[in-house]
Motif scaffolding. Structure first.
Motif, PDB file in Angstrom:
ATOM      1  N   ASN A  98       0.803  -1.221   0.000  1.00  0.00           N
ATOM      2  CA  ASN A  98       0.000   0.000   0.000  1.00  0.00           C
ATOM      3  C   ASN A  98       0.838   1.274   0.000  1.00  0.00           C
ATOM      4  O   ASN A  98       0.342   2.344   0.313  1.00  0.00           O
ATOM      5  CB  ASN A  98      -0.992   0.001   1.171  1.00  0.00           C
ATOM      6  N   CYS A  99       2.135   1.174  -0.377  1.00  0.00           N
ATOM      7  CA  CYS A  99       2.929   2.400  -0.485  1.00  0.00           C
ATOM      8  C   CYS A  99       2.349   3.254  -1.611  1.00  0.00           C
ATOM      9  O   CYS A  99       1.519   2.801  -2.393  1.00  0.00           O
ATOM     10  CB  CYS A  99       4.410   2.081  -0.740  1.00  0.00           C
ATOM     11  N   THR A 130      13.541   6.438  -0.949  1.00  0.00           N
ATOM     12  CA  THR A 130      14.912   6.111  -0.544  1.00  0.00           C
ATOM     13  C   THR A 130      15.765   5.662  -1.728  1.00  0.00           C
ATOM     14  O   THR A 130      16.981   5.615  -1.620  1.00  0.00           O
ATOM     15  CB  THR A 130      14.931   4.976   0.508  1.00  0.00           C
ATOM     16  N   GLY A 131      15.136   5.299  -2.837  1.00  0.00           N
ATOM     17  CA  GLY A 131      15.869   4.836  -4.010  1.00  0.00           C
ATOM     18  C   GLY A 131      16.364   3.406  -3.898  1.00  0.00           C
ATOM     19  O   GLY A 131      17.041   2.913  -4.800  1.00  0.00           O
ATOM     20  N   ARG A 157      12.939  -3.298  -1.526  1.00  0.00           N
ATOM     21  CA  ARG A 157      13.622  -2.527  -0.486  1.00  0.00           C
ATOM     22  C   ARG A 157      13.713  -3.347   0.796  1.00  0.00           C
ATOM     23  O   ARG A 157      14.739  -3.371   1.458  1.00  0.00           O
ATOM     24  CB  ARG A 157      12.855  -1.230  -0.220  1.00  0.00           C
ATOM     25  N   SER A 158      12.637  -4.052   1.120  1.00  0.00           N
ATOM     26  CA  SER A 158      12.588  -4.824   2.366  1.00  0.00           C
ATOM     27  C   SER A 158      13.505  -6.038   2.326  1.00  0.00           C
ATOM     28  O   SER A 158      14.032  -6.447   3.347  1.00  0.00           O
ATOM     29  CB  SER A 158      11.156  -5.259   2.667  1.00  0.00           C
ATOM     30  N   TYR A 163      13.219 -10.354  -5.808  1.00  0.00           N
ATOM     31  CA  TYR A 163      12.373  -9.587  -6.709  1.00  0.00           C
ATOM     32  C   TYR A 163      10.931  -9.850  -6.313  1.00  0.00           C
ATOM     33  O   TYR A 163      10.576 -10.955  -5.897  1.00  0.00           O
ATOM     34  CB  TYR A 163      12.520 -10.053  -8.163  1.00  0.00           C
ATOM     35  N   GLY A 164      10.100  -8.853  -6.487  1.00  0.00           N
ATOM     36  CA  GLY A 164       8.665  -9.028  -6.515  1.00  0.00           C
ATOM     37  C   GLY A 164       8.316  -9.057  -7.987  1.00  0.00           C
ATOM     38  O   GLY A 164       8.687  -8.156  -8.735  1.00  0.00           O
ATOM     39  N   VAL A 165       7.635 -10.102  -8.442  1.00  0.00           N
ATOM     40  CA  VAL A 165       7.299 -10.254  -9.856  1.00  0.00           C
ATOM     41  C   VAL A 165       5.793 -10.096 -10.030  1.00  0.00           C
ATOM     42  O   VAL A 165       5.006 -10.695  -9.289  1.00  0.00           O
ATOM     43  CB  VAL A 165       7.764 -11.627 -10.395  1.00  0.00           C
TER      44      VAL A 165
END
Length: 151
Positions: free
Chosen positions: A38-39, A73-74, A93-94, A99-101
């Motif tokens: 939910n970012c 944060t990049g 980032r976490s 990878y999140g695909v």
């Protein structure tokens, strides 16, 4: 490679909408890893993502068509096809070793294959919390309309 060290996980084929970018992958924890976030970026992107270790994703075609988007944060690296605009995968980032695909890019899969998907709290990201906790922000639920199946 010996039989005992062979990887028995299935290899999935994936592509963007226009087919410029094609890649193969092995899921780290099967479909159990499916989730949303939910970012600010993920809310707008709206994809369900599954987890793949960096070494388990191979771009087969279209590396030159992959564009990169980074924000805040990049740290996270969001890759998408520069031709059709479809989000393909991102380095998290976490967990930078993953990878999140985008499930919708995987051949034969759809985000609507999941009745319920946990939503990660990207607004209060675990890396920004003193305790590092990552409670879900909620759940996204999908229920097919039975009447639509008969059309």
């Amino acid at each position: 490679m010996t039989q005992s060290t062979q990887d028995s996980r299935p290899v999935y084929q994936a592509a963007c909408h226009c087919g410029s970018v094609r890649f193969s992958l092995r899921l780290a924890d099967g479909l159990r890893s499916a989730r949303r976030c939910n970012c600010s970026y993920c809310r707008m992107r709206g994809a369900v993502a599954v987890t793949v270790r960096l070494e388990d994703l191979e771009v087969l075609q279209g590396q030159e068509s992959l564009a990169l988007y980074q924000f805040h944060t990049g740290e996270a690296k969001h890759h998408f096809c520069a031709q059709c605009g479809i989000y393909t995968f991102h380095q998290r980032r976490s967990s930078p070793d993953q990878y999140g695909v985008n499930v919708a890019c995987i051949e034969g899969m759809s985000p609507f294959d999941f009745a319920e998907v946990p939503v990660s709290d990207g607004v209060h990201h675990p890396k920004d919390r003193a305790d590092g906790a990552a409670p879900p922000a909620g759940w996204l639920r999908y229920e097919a309309n039975p009447a639509a199946r008969n059309n």
